[in-house]
Design a protein around this motif. Sequence first.
Motif, PDB file in Angstrom:
ATOM      1  N   ALA A   1      -3.908   1.304  -4.115  1.00 52.19           N
ATOM      2  CA  ALA A   1      -3.571   0.156  -4.954  1.00 52.19           C
ATOM      3  C   ALA A   1      -2.263  -0.395  -4.407  1.00 52.19           C
ATOM      4  O   ALA A   1      -1.271   0.342  -4.294  1.00 52.19           O
ATOM      5  N   VAL A   2      -2.264  -1.678  -4.035  1.00 50.91           N
ATOM      6  CA  VAL A   2      -1.170  -2.232  -3.242  1.00 50.91           C
ATOM      7  C   VAL A   2      -0.428  -3.321  -4.014  1.00 50.91           C
ATOM      8  O   VAL A   2      -1.043  -4.227  -4.574  1.00 50.91           O
ATOM      9  N   SER A   3       0.888  -3.230  -4.006  1.00 48.82           N
ATOM     10  CA  SER A   3       1.742  -4.295  -4.527  1.00 48.82           C
ATOM     11  C   SER A   3       2.970  -4.393  -3.648  1.00 48.82           C
ATOM     12  O   SER A   3       3.506  -3.379  -3.201  1.00 48.82           O
TER      13      SER A   3
ATOM     14  N   PRO B   1       7.749  -2.765  -5.747  1.00 46.29           N
ATOM     15  CA  PRO B   1       7.752  -1.334  -6.094  1.00 46.29           C
ATOM     16  C   PRO B   1       7.663  -1.078  -7.594  1.00 46.29           C
ATOM     17  O   PRO B   1       6.955  -0.152  -8.021  1.00 46.29           O
ATOM     18  N   ASP B   2       8.348  -1.879  -8.399  1.00 41.51           N
ATOM     19  CA  ASP B   2       8.310  -1.668  -9.848  1.00 41.51           C
ATOM     20  C   ASP B   2       6.908  -1.873 -10.400  1.00 41.51           C
ATOM     21  O   ASP B   2       6.461  -1.133 -11.289  1.00 41.51           O
TER      22      ASP B   2
ATOM     23  N   PHE C   1      -3.000   4.221 -14.129  1.00 41.89           N
ATOM     24  CA  PHE C   1      -4.235   4.585 -13.432  1.00 41.89           C
ATOM     25  C   PHE C   1      -3.960   5.659 -12.379  1.00 41.89           C
ATOM     26  O   PHE C   1      -2.917   5.628 -11.712  1.00 41.89           O
ATOM     27  N   PRO C   2      -4.914   6.567 -12.166  1.00 39.86           N
ATOM     28  CA  PRO C   2      -4.698   7.705 -11.251  1.00 39.86           C
ATOM     29  C   PRO C   2      -5.043   7.377  -9.803  1.00 39.86           C
ATOM     30  O   PRO C   2      -5.800   8.103  -9.152  1.00 39.86           O
ATOM     31  N   PHE C   3      -4.488   6.266  -9.298  1.00 39.14           N
ATOM     32  CA  PHE C   3      -4.798   5.858  -7.933  1.00 39.14           C
ATOM     33  C   PHE C   3      -3.536   5.870  -7.078  1.00 39.14           C
ATOM     34  O   PHE C   3      -2.447   5.553  -7.556  1.00 39.14           O
ATOM     35  N   PRO C   4      -3.659   6.204  -5.796  1.00 36.55           N
ATOM     36  CA  PRO C   4      -2.504   6.154  -4.897  1.00 36.55           C
ATOM     37  C   PRO C   4      -1.984   4.719  -4.773  1.00 36.55           C
ATOM     38  O   PRO C   4      -2.776   3.779  -4.627  1.00 36.55           O
ATOM     39  N   THR C   5      -0.675   4.532  -4.837  1.00 38.42           N
ATOM     40  CA  THR C   5      -0.086   3.200  -4.725  1.00 38.42           C
ATOM     41  C   THR C   5       0.809   3.128  -3.491  1.00 38.42           C
ATOM     42  O   THR C   5       1.319   4.137  -3.002  1.00 38.42           O
ATOM     43  N   THR C   6       0.976   1.902  -3.006  1.00 41.66           N
ATOM     44  CA  THR C   6       1.832   1.676  -1.847  1.00 41.66           C
ATOM     45  C   THR C   6       2.288   0.225  -1.849  1.00 41.66           C
ATOM     46  O   THR C   6       1.667  -0.633  -2.492  1.00 41.66           O
ATOM     47  N   THR C   7       3.358  -0.048  -1.108  1.00 43.05           N
ATOM     48  CA  THR C   7       3.794  -1.422  -0.882  1.00 43.05           C
ATOM     49  C   THR C   7       3.511  -1.852   0.556  1.00 43.05           C
ATOM     50  O   THR C   7       3.863  -2.960   0.948  1.00 43.05           O
ATOM     51  N   ASP C   8       2.854  -0.998   1.322  1.00 44.17           N
ATOM     52  CA  ASP C   8       2.616  -1.239   2.743  1.00 44.17           C
ATOM     53  C   ASP C   8       1.159  -1.616   2.985  1.00 44.17           C
ATOM     54  O   ASP C   8       0.292  -0.743   3.095  1.00 44.17           O
TER      55      ASP C   8
END
Length: 340
Positions: A35-37, A40-41, A50-57
């Motif tokens: 899940a990408v944004s 960072p906040d 939600f139980p998904f890996p997040t990243t900003t990259d």
Amino acid sequence: MTRKLGIAVIGLGPASLPHSKSLLDLADRAEIRWAVSRTPDRAKTFAAQFPFPTTTDLGTVLADPAVDAAIVLTPPSSHLDVSALCLEAGKHVLVEKPLELTSARGRRLVDTARRAGRTFGVVLQHRFRPASLRLKAALDSGELGSIEAAFLNVPWWRPQSYYDEPGRGTLARDGGGVLLTQAIHSLDLFRALVGVSKVVAAQARTTALHRMETEDYVSALLETGHGAPATLIATTAAYPGYPERIEITGTKGYASLIGGRLRLAFLDGREEIVEAEGSTGSGANIMDFPHDAHRAVIADFLDAIEQRRDPVVTGEEALASQELVDAILKAAQANAPSRP
């Protein structure tokens, strides 16, 4: 057993909520790999829900071979650029409405997707509501006879605080006002049901209820695909907000679709009702609606990937609806009173 498809959700604003809930429901078929944004906040807030890996990259996500497809939920102004990166990386793409800020950029996105040979769909979920599907079937089968008249009304409400958020209601971020941002769902469904062959006349304005760059009220006289008269009214100035309505007069009966509730009344005395699933997001709470239709959109997208076919709402279909928005606003501009 067919393996699960790896999904990346790109953009974690309010639109990510129904999509993420839908993907949880479809966990036997798809898995959110990322899940990408860029914020960072926002990624942190999403991760708490939600139980998904997040990243900003985004680059890391596009390089991940486990990601088969991307659901692009970023602002319209970025749809072409973000989707093109995904397509170039070999990912299938499902993008939120509208296609892009302008029809010209939307056409570039559609052409890019066709050249890439990847599955490409657009989130216009009103077509997938049970009541919408039943009405489409009734029209296609001739149960209502020939269409003699049609009416579309979108009496929604958005408070000024909605438009005070940076970019809301601007051409630079959203590409338009009530027609492209809110009414596009209903207009797309209306076009899919009865067709629109001509914009006869139109008016558009920004009412005194809002301070915004684009329009919050539009009315238009149209012709359906078979030449019957049709009327459109769309606004975000109808406090406190009411369900959208489509009415169709046929030679064998009358259809009234209010939100997700359909009533078919036939001239032979029969009546059929398909009940609504819930609210429609017509008021100040823009996310006040069930995610069933979003789940159906994503399920169709997954089917399209697996079956190597087009999804129900192709890029070309979404583009046709956006070009109709352009035609209505062009007619409104031609009808605008001249300034001294």
